[in-house]
Design a protein around this motif. Structure first.
Motif, mmCIF file in Angstrom:
data_model
loop_
_atom_site.group_PDB
_atom_site.id
_atom_site.type_symbol
_atom_site.label_atom_id
_atom_site.label_comp_id
_atom_site.label_asym_id
_atom_site.label_seq_id
_atom_site.Cartn_x
_atom_site.Cartn_y
_atom_site.Cartn_z
ATOM 1 N N LYS A 169 2.546 -9.075 2.808
ATOM 2 C CA LYS A 169 3.286 -7.845 2.526
ATOM 3 C C LYS A 169 3.523 -7.723 1.026
ATOM 4 O O LYS A 169 3.928 -8.682 0.368
ATOM 5 C CB LYS A 169 4.620 -7.881 3.280
ATOM 6 C CG LYS A 169 5.456 -6.625 3.193
ATOM 7 C CD LYS A 169 6.692 -6.784 4.076
ATOM 8 C CE LYS A 169 7.581 -5.563 4.043
ATOM 9 N NZ LYS A 169 8.771 -5.734 4.927
ATOM 10 N N VAL A 170 3.261 -6.545 0.479
ATOM 11 C CA VAL A 170 3.427 -6.299 -0.954
ATOM 12 C C VAL A 170 4.360 -5.106 -1.142
ATOM 13 O O VAL A 170 4.066 -3.999 -0.681
ATOM 14 C CB VAL A 170 2.068 -6.011 -1.635
ATOM 15 C CG1 VAL A 170 2.274 -5.725 -3.116
ATOM 16 C CG2 VAL A 170 1.113 -7.179 -1.439
ATOM 17 N N MET A 171 5.478 -5.344 -1.805
ATOM 18 C CA MET A 171 6.453 -4.272 -2.010
ATOM 19 C C MET A 171 5.948 -3.285 -3.059
ATOM 20 O O MET A 171 5.336 -3.661 -4.058
ATOM 21 C CB MET A 171 7.798 -4.844 -2.441
ATOM 22 C CG MET A 171 8.451 -5.756 -1.415
ATOM 23 S SD MET A 171 8.664 -4.970 0.219
ATOM 24 C CE MET A 171 9.721 -3.563 -0.206
ATOM 25 N N GLN A 172 6.216 -2.008 -2.800
ATOM 26 C CA GLN A 172 5.890 -0.925 -3.731
ATOM 27 C C GLN A 172 7.121 -0.033 -3.845
ATOM 28 O O GLN A 172 7.243 0.977 -3.165
ATOM 29 C CB GLN A 172 4.683 -0.122 -3.237
ATOM 30 C CG GLN A 172 3.386 -0.919 -3.197
ATOM 31 C CD GLN A 172 2.204 -0.088 -2.722
ATOM 32 O OE1 GLN A 172 2.361 0.863 -1.962
ATOM 33 N NE2 GLN A 172 1.011 -0.447 -3.168
ATOM 34 N N GLY A 173 8.044 -0.443 -4.711
ATOM 35 C CA GLY A 173 9.329 0.251 -4.785
ATOM 36 C C GLY A 173 10.112 0.000 -3.515
ATOM 37 O O GLY A 173 10.323 -1.145 -3.112
#
Length: 220
Positions: A169-173
């Motif tokens: 999982k990669v956070m984007q804001g």
């Protein structure tokens, strides 16, 4: 004497013609046999065309997930046919829809008998958003025969690990996406991990390698 010689010559000509016709027929039969006999690609030829086949298929440990029809999806669902498994998610902007569209294009062109013995499965790497209902709307859009599979995060992670598929999982804001491997795993009719196809998929190469792998498989 001349008449007798003439008859002998005629018989000789007939035998020569028959021999030539037989020779041509044999050559044609050998040629047709070569064309019609499925070719078994070598390991190097498979890799050049985007496929990697394991020397020894890998047995899956037990797992329990659920498909987009809310039917349990476990190892038994992999037995009895060939299964292509792709890990993706419905919010994926490019790789997933492209891969699914390519698989649909390839699957649609398969002969009917091969279609009946081939299933294509999308396993979500984003179970928090990809519920049964969401997958039921997304996956059949590419082909009504395709299956979407979800479950709890740990069960999906364990299953993915068995196919050497990584995702994170990669956070984007305040939002997020999921980075994941784009390989397509191939499970044989025994329910064992048999091979995988490397991205990007090309329908013609996929047909070539899939046919070769199928034809070299022995169901003991």
């Amino acid at each position: 004497m001349n008449q007798e010689l003439s008859n002998q010559q005629q018989r000789g000509i007939k035998l020569t013609i028959i021999a030539i016709v037989v020779f041509i027929l044999v050559v044609m039969l050998l040629f047709l046999n070569k064309i019609l006999t499925p070719r078994h690609l070598s390991a190097i030829e498979l890799q050049v065309n985007g496929a990697v086949q394991f020397e020894q298929p890998r047995r899956f440990k037990d797992f329990t997930l659920v498909d987009h029809q809310n039917v349990p999806f476990d190892r038994d669902r992999l037995v009895g046919q060939w299964t292509l498994v792709f890990f993706g998610f419905t919010h994926c902007p490019d790789i997933c829809p492209t891969t699914m569209a390519t698989l649909s294009q390839w699957y649609t062109k398969l002969p009917t008998d091969l279609q009946k013995n081939t299933q294509v499965v999308l396993v979500t790497v984003d179970p928090a958003r990809d519920s049964v209902d969401v997958l039921a709307q997304y996956v059949p859009y590419f082909h009504p025969d395709f299956l979407g599979v979800t479950g709890d995060f740990l069960s999906i992670k364990r299953f993915a690990n068995q196919l050497n598929v990584a995702f994170t999982k990669v956070m984007q804001g305040e939002d997020y996406t999921v980075d994941h491997s784009a390989i397509v795993g191939l499970v044989n009719p025994k329910g064992d991990y048999h091979a995988f196809f490397k991205p990007p998929l090309e329908p013609n190469k996929l047909t070539l390698t899939y046919s070769s792998i199928r034809n070299s498989f022995q169901f003991d």
